[in-house]
Design a protein around this motif. Structure first.
Motif, PDB file in Angstrom:
ATOM      1  N   SER A  16       0.832  -1.219   0.000  1.00 16.55           N
ATOM      2  CA  SER A  16       0.000   0.000   0.000  1.00 16.55           C
ATOM      3  C   SER A  16       0.856   1.255   0.000  1.00 16.55           C
ATOM      4  O   SER A  16       0.390   2.323  -0.432  1.00 16.55           O
ATOM      5  N   ARG A  17       2.086   1.184   0.464  1.00 17.44           N
ATOM      6  CA  ARG A  17       2.947   2.366   0.499  1.00 17.44           C
ATOM      7  C   ARG A  17       3.265   2.882  -0.901  1.00 17.44           C
ATOM      8  O   ARG A  17       3.642   4.041  -1.062  1.00 17.44           O
ATOM      9  N   PHE A  18       3.107   2.033  -1.910  1.00 20.08           N
ATOM     10  CA  PHE A  18       3.388   2.452  -3.278  1.00 20.08           C
ATOM     11  C   PHE A  18       2.156   3.043  -3.965  1.00 20.08           C
ATOM     12  O   PHE A  18       2.251   3.504  -5.099  1.00 20.08           O
ATOM     13  N   LEU A  19       0.994   3.008  -3.310  1.00 22.68           N
ATOM     14  CA  LEU A  19      -0.237   3.484  -3.924  1.00 22.68           C
ATOM     15  C   LEU A  19      -0.425   4.971  -3.654  1.00 22.68           C
ATOM     16  O   LEU A  19       0.014   5.506  -2.630  1.00 22.68           O
ATOM     17  N   ASP A  20      -1.109   5.634  -4.567  1.00 21.90           N
ATOM     18  CA  ASP A  20      -1.490   7.028  -4.367  1.00 21.90           C
ATOM     19  C   ASP A  20      -2.633   7.104  -3.358  1.00 21.90           C
ATOM     20  O   ASP A  20      -3.363   6.121  -3.144  1.00 21.90           O
ATOM     21  N   PRO A  21      -2.838   8.279  -2.736  1.00 22.64           N
ATOM     22  CA  PRO A  21      -3.932   8.405  -1.759  1.00 22.64           C
ATOM     23  C   PRO A  21      -5.303   8.043  -2.329  1.00 22.64           C
ATOM     24  O   PRO A  21      -6.110   7.400  -1.635  1.00 22.64           O
ATOM     25  N   LEU A  22      -5.582   8.408  -3.585  1.00 22.19           N
ATOM     26  CA  LEU A  22      -6.878   8.059  -4.164  1.00 22.19           C
ATOM     27  C   LEU A  22      -7.030   6.547  -4.309  1.00 22.19           C
ATOM     28  O   LEU A  22      -8.122   6.003  -4.098  1.00 22.19           O
ATOM     29  N   ASP A  23      -5.952   5.863  -4.655  1.00 24.53           N
ATOM     30  CA  ASP A  23      -6.014   4.411  -4.758  1.00 24.53           C
ATOM     31  C   ASP A  23      -6.181   3.776  -3.379  1.00 24.53           C
ATOM     32  O   ASP A  23      -6.860   2.745  -3.232  1.00 24.53           O
ATOM     33  N   LEU A  24      -5.582   4.374  -2.361  1.00 23.42           N
ATOM     34  CA  LEU A  24      -5.764   3.858  -1.007  1.00 23.42           C
ATOM     35  C   LEU A  24      -7.210   3.976  -0.548  1.00 23.42           C
ATOM     36  O   LEU A  24      -7.734   3.093   0.134  1.00 23.42           O
ATOM     37  N   VAL A  25      -7.855   5.074  -0.946  1.00 15.84           N
ATOM     38  CA  VAL A  25      -9.268   5.237  -0.595  1.00 15.84           C
ATOM     39  C   VAL A  25     -10.119   4.206  -1.322  1.00 15.84           C
ATOM     40  O   VAL A  25     -11.041   3.614  -0.744  1.00 15.84           O
ATOM     41  N   SER A  26      -9.820   3.948  -2.605  1.00 14.12           N
ATOM     42  CA  SER A  26     -10.562   2.932  -3.357  1.00 14.12           C
ATOM     43  C   SER A  26     -10.349   1.545  -2.772  1.00 14.12           C
ATOM     44  O   SER A  26     -11.262   0.705  -2.786  1.00 14.12           O
ATOM     45  N   LEU A  27      -9.164   1.291  -2.239  1.00 13.69           N
ATOM     46  CA  LEU A  27      -8.874  -0.008  -1.639  1.00 13.69           C
ATOM     47  C   LEU A  27      -9.765  -0.281  -0.435  1.00 13.69           C
ATOM     48  O   LEU A  27     -10.101  -1.435  -0.152  1.00 13.69           O
ATOM     49  N   LYS A  32     -14.021  -5.409   4.484  1.00 17.21           N
ATOM     50  CA  LYS A  32     -13.794  -4.857   5.812  1.00 17.21           C
ATOM     51  C   LYS A  32     -12.324  -4.907   6.193  1.00 17.21           C
ATOM     52  O   LYS A  32     -11.792  -3.966   6.788  1.00 17.21           O
ATOM     53  N   ARG A  33     -11.627  -5.992   5.860  1.00 14.16           N
ATOM     54  CA  ARG A  33     -10.214  -6.119   6.234  1.00 14.16           C
ATOM     55  C   ARG A  33      -9.377  -5.059   5.544  1.00 14.16           C
ATOM     56  O   ARG A  33      -8.527  -4.403   6.172  1.00 14.16           O
ATOM     57  N   LEU A  34      -9.589  -4.866   4.250  1.00 14.13           N
ATOM     58  CA  LEU A  34      -8.822  -3.859   3.529  1.00 14.13           C
ATOM     59  C   LEU A  34      -9.225  -2.442   3.945  1.00 14.13           C
ATOM     60  O   LEU A  34      -8.423  -1.520   3.843  1.00 14.13           O
ATOM     61  N   GLN A  35     -10.443  -2.278   4.423  1.00 13.44           N
ATOM     62  CA  GLN A  35     -10.833  -0.963   4.944  1.00 13.44           C
ATOM     63  C   GLN A  35     -10.037  -0.630   6.199  1.00 13.44           C
ATOM     64  O   GLN A  35      -9.549   0.494   6.357  1.00 13.44           O
ATOM     65  N   ASP A  36      -9.909  -1.613   7.090  1.00 15.36           N
ATOM     66  CA  ASP A  36      -9.133  -1.383   8.308  1.00 15.36           C
ATOM     67  C   ASP A  36      -7.659  -1.136   7.981  1.00 15.36           C
ATOM     68  O   ASP A  36      -7.029  -0.240   8.555  1.00 15.36           O
ATOM     69  N   LEU A  37      -7.115  -1.944   7.056  1.00 18.82           N
ATOM     70  CA  LEU A  37      -5.721  -1.758   6.680  1.00 18.82           C
ATOM     71  C   LEU A  37      -5.529  -0.461   5.909  1.00 18.82           C
ATOM     72  O   LEU A  37      -4.482   0.189   6.018  1.00 18.82           O
ATOM     73  N   GLY A  38      -6.527  -0.069   5.125  1.00 21.68           N
ATOM     74  CA  GLY A  38      -6.426   1.163   4.344  1.00 21.68           C
ATOM     75  C   GLY A  38      -6.515   2.422   5.169  1.00 21.68           C
ATOM     76  O   GLY A  38      -6.303   3.521   4.641  1.00 21.68           O
ATOM     77  N   ARG A  39      -6.845   2.297   6.458  1.00 20.77           N
ATOM     78  CA  ARG A  39      -6.888   3.446   7.356  1.00 20.77           C
ATOM     79  C   ARG A  39      -5.825   3.340   8.448  1.00 20.77           C
ATOM     80  O   ARG A  39      -5.961   3.949   9.520  1.00 20.77           O
ATOM     81  N   ASP A  40      -4.802   2.592   8.166  1.00 23.57           N
ATOM     82  CA  ASP A  40      -3.716   2.433   9.122  1.00 23.57           C
ATOM     83  C   ASP A  40      -3.064   3.782   9.417  1.00 23.57           C
ATOM     84  O   ASP A  40      -2.757   4.564   8.502  1.00 23.57           O
ATOM     85  N   ASP A  41      -2.850   4.067  10.690  1.00 21.01           N
ATOM     86  CA  ASP A  41      -2.308   5.362  11.090  1.00 21.01           C
ATOM     87  C   ASP A  41      -0.895   5.577  10.561  1.00 21.01           C
ATOM     88  O   ASP A  41      -0.548   6.683  10.109  1.00 21.01           O
ATOM     89  N   THR A  42      -0.065   4.548  10.604  1.00 17.79           N
ATOM     90  CA  THR A  42       1.309   4.694  10.110  1.00 17.79           C
ATOM     91  C   THR A  42       1.324   5.000   8.621  1.00 17.79           C
ATOM     92  O   THR A  42       2.120   5.829   8.147  1.00 17.79           O
ATOM     93  N   LEU A  43       0.428   4.364   7.881  1.00 19.33           N
ATOM     94  CA  LEU A  43       0.360   4.577   6.437  1.00 19.33           C
ATOM     95  C   LEU A  43      -0.030   6.012   6.111  1.00 19.33           C
ATOM     96  O   LEU A  43       0.604   6.680   5.286  1.00 19.33           O
TER      97      LEU A  43
END
Length: 649
Positions: A16-27, A32-43
């Motif tokens: 996910s670190r290689f994705l753009d912010p818009l792609d992270l939102v689409s992810l 549900k699992r990818l939603q939780d990972l897609g909102r990771d604070d460190t990311l």
């Protein structure tokens, strides 16, 4: 996608670190699992860092260093780390050992730079996904439903004369705005859209004249309240725990001023208390800490529990019959305030040697929890911030010299050291130095105002030691001089009107209608916004009158007071950290979205009108607004050209 679900979370986050912010939102929309990972604070913390102006400034400094061919290793490592992006590359197994060490050095340098930027503190809970939205998402401004005059046949719109935030106990999702209106009534708006109410709509309103302490003549039906003077913003204080609100009201055209206590559940008055001079500021009300009332020449501690009468009012005078704290000041009763000119200290109030307090801030004595002790800070039209200890009030404990005319204050329960902040802004601290600066005890006092016609944003480090908590003429208090920051160069070209904490940023408003978000160093700008942009302007009358239309939205408005809807809630929906704006006439809601949440038409009743009639009325309002602007522009041009070259006045 099934294979992606089987991958460990660490690998998914690394990809996910290689994705753009818009792609992270689409992810986040996948499951549900990818939603939780897609909102990771460190990311999202790293995304905030990558898009920060802090990093942009460091890259400019790197280019300057490279142009001067500086060979110092410290700057060379900094330049390489900034040039390496996220510090990732090919597998180390395919690289020579020296290149692997260099890659490790770049990664460590990037970690150090990010630590210099990171505005959060070790024990602070930060939702970095919300932070990225607030720092980069589009901004829109929506204006709350404007109340009308119910006692006038024209039903013109009324001005809002103050603002306070009310969050009922046990209803953390419900946020209400409390404000007095020009007809003496109290109005409540719903900002959350709960219980079937439209977001931004009026949910309750008291009878007219509730805040008017003078009986109206029998032949006058439109009784208006005498609110505080223009320019004094702290006239409303809300106690959410006690479900009470306090309003500063003038009794008559030249009579004494009153503090009116109102029950927010029944919208009825509980108590009136007279004050000898005009009330210029109220502190935040929070049970059981007494409210601090600032008048033009004195300070008082108001405790509603100490009154002798529980709300019985004298209809002939409009004032409660109990003995106020002012009754003992003179020999002739409560109307005799000559003792206020007595230089001898009184145990009931504090003399002010300079008139005009504009902001009063309460700070707890320890931590971030309210208690019966704590400190009182007072700022206004005098060169210093006054500091009182509630336990020894009204004795002045110390002063903090500013030199500016301050009108708003806020605080952070975290330490502030100007020297470390300056070094961190340039990316020169080590990770150990950053940690030491953020873990030392103390608080931060934030103030804003005007200095030589320009904006002044000031931050003061407050020590937990009572002796060192102030900067005064006392020699023992001089050790905090290095913990003072005064930004009078880049904060604003006009007077700063209000300041508030907003996430990990500081937001200020100025006399040009601008909102500016700054990092906690007080200098690095995160973003800016003008309320004339992005707000859906309600149609106006052709001559801009208030009787036929909404007040002019986003044209010449300035934000006099800011308030945060977060209010310290630990659990809240994503992207709900909005700002409430009071312009002196109306109230708006600033949100981070591409479209406003509501418009003026959202609150208009269409009745049995057909879609064609609604469309025609909308076109007529748009035409009237366009013509009104054209006439205003023509009038401005005529006034500018009047007498030009002819010597006429």
């Amino acid at each position: 996608m099934a294979k992606l679900d089987t991958l460990p979370s660490e690998i998914v986050l690394q990809i996910s670190r290689f994705l753009d912010p818009l792609d992270l939102v689409s992810l986040q929309h996948v499951n549900k699992r990818l939603q939780d990972l897609g909102r990771d604070d460190t990311l999202w913390r790293e995304q905030c860092f990558n898009d920060s102006s802090f990093l942009t400034n460091l890259r400019r400094r790197r280019e300057l260093i490279a142009s001067e061919d500086v060979e110092e290793p410290r700057f060379r490592d900094l330049a390489r780390a900034l040039a390496s992006g996220n510090g990732l590359g090919d597998s180390r197994l395919a690289q020579p050992r020296e290149e692997a060490r260099e890659l490790k050095a770049r990664s460590n340098e990037r970690i150090r730079i990010m630590a210099n930027w990171d505005p959060s503190y070790p024990d602070e809970e930060v939702h970095w996904y919300d932070e990225y939205i607030a720092r980069n998402a589009p901004i829109s401004t929506s204006w709350l439903q404007q109340p009308r005059n119910r006692e006038s046949s024209e039903h013109e719109y009324l001005e809002v004369r103050g603002m306070g935030i009310y969050t009922p106990v046990g209803e953390s999702d419900a946020t209400l705005v409390v404000a007095p209106l020009d007809d003496g009534s109290i109005c409540l708006w719903d900002l959350s859209g709960t219980e079937g109410h439209k977001k931004g709509s009026i949910v309750a309103r008291s009878k007219s004249g509730l805040l008017s302490v003078d009986p109206a003549p029998q032949n006058v039906t439109n009784k208006r309240s005498k609110m505080i003077n223009t320019g004094v913003t702290e006239c409303v204080s809300v106690d959410s725990a006690g479900k009470r609100a306090y309003f500063a009201v003038q009794s008559g055209c030249s009579g004494p001023w009153c503090l009116v206590e109102v029950d927010l559940e029944t919208l009825s008055t509980i108590n009136h208390e007279r004050f000898p001079f005009s009330i210029t500021a109220l502190s935040e009300a929070k049970h059981p800490v007494p409210l601090t009332v600032g008048t033009n020449l004195s300070l008082y501690l108001h405790d509603s529990r100490a009154r002798r009468s529980s709300g019985g009012t004298d209809e002939s005078s409009g004032i409660d019959s109990y003995d106020t704290t002012f009754d003992s000041l003179g020999n002739s009763g409560s109307s005799d305030f000559r003792s206020l000119l007595n230089p001898v200290l009184s145990p009931q109030y504090a003399h002010l040697h300079h008139p005009g307090p504009l902001s009063i801030l309460h700070l707890p004595s320890s931590g971030d929890e309210w208690d019966g002790n704590g400190e009182i800070y007072v700022a206004g039209r005098f060169p210093s911030i006054l500091n009182y200890d509630r336990r020894y009030f009204p004795k002045l404990r110390g002063t903090i010299h500013s030199g500016a005319r301050l009108c708003s204050m806020a605080s952070l329960p975290y330490p502030f050291a100007s020297m470390e902040k300056d070094l961190a802004r340039r990316g020169e601290l080590t990770i150990e130095q950053v940690w030491e600066a953020k873990t030392r005890p103390g608080k931060t006092l934030i103030a804003c105002g005007e200095y030589n016609s320009k904006g002044s944003l000031e931050m003061y480090g407050l020590s937990p030691n009572p002796i060192l908590s102030t900067i005064s003429s006392d020699s023992s208090a001089g050790s905090l001089q290095n913990s003072v920051m005064k930004n009078r160069q880049t904060s604003s070209s006009s007077k700063l009107l209000s300041v508030s904490n907003h996430g990990t940023r500081i937001v200020v408003s100025d006399g040009g209608g601008n909102l500016k978000w700054l990092e906690r160093d007080g200098f690095t700008e995160a973003r800016r916004w003008n309320i004339a942009h992005g707000s859906v302007e309600a149609p106006r009358g052709i001559f801009g009158t208030l009787g036929d239309s909404y007040m002019d939205s986003g044209s010449g408005d300035i934000v006099i007071k800011l308030a945060n809807t977060h209010r310290g809630r630990t659990e809240k929906p994503v992207n709900e950290d909005d700002l409430v704006l009071w312009t002196g006439e109306k109230i708006g809601l600033l949100s981070f979205s591409s479209k406003p949440g509501f418009t003026a038409e959202s609150f208009e009743k269409t009745g049995d009108k057909t879609p064609e009639e609604i469309h025609r009325e909308r076109e007529e309002k748009t035409y009237a607004e366009t013509m009104g602007r054209a006439l205003e522009a023509n009038a401005n041009e005529v006034r500018w050209m009047r007498g030009l070259g002819l010597g006429l006045s």
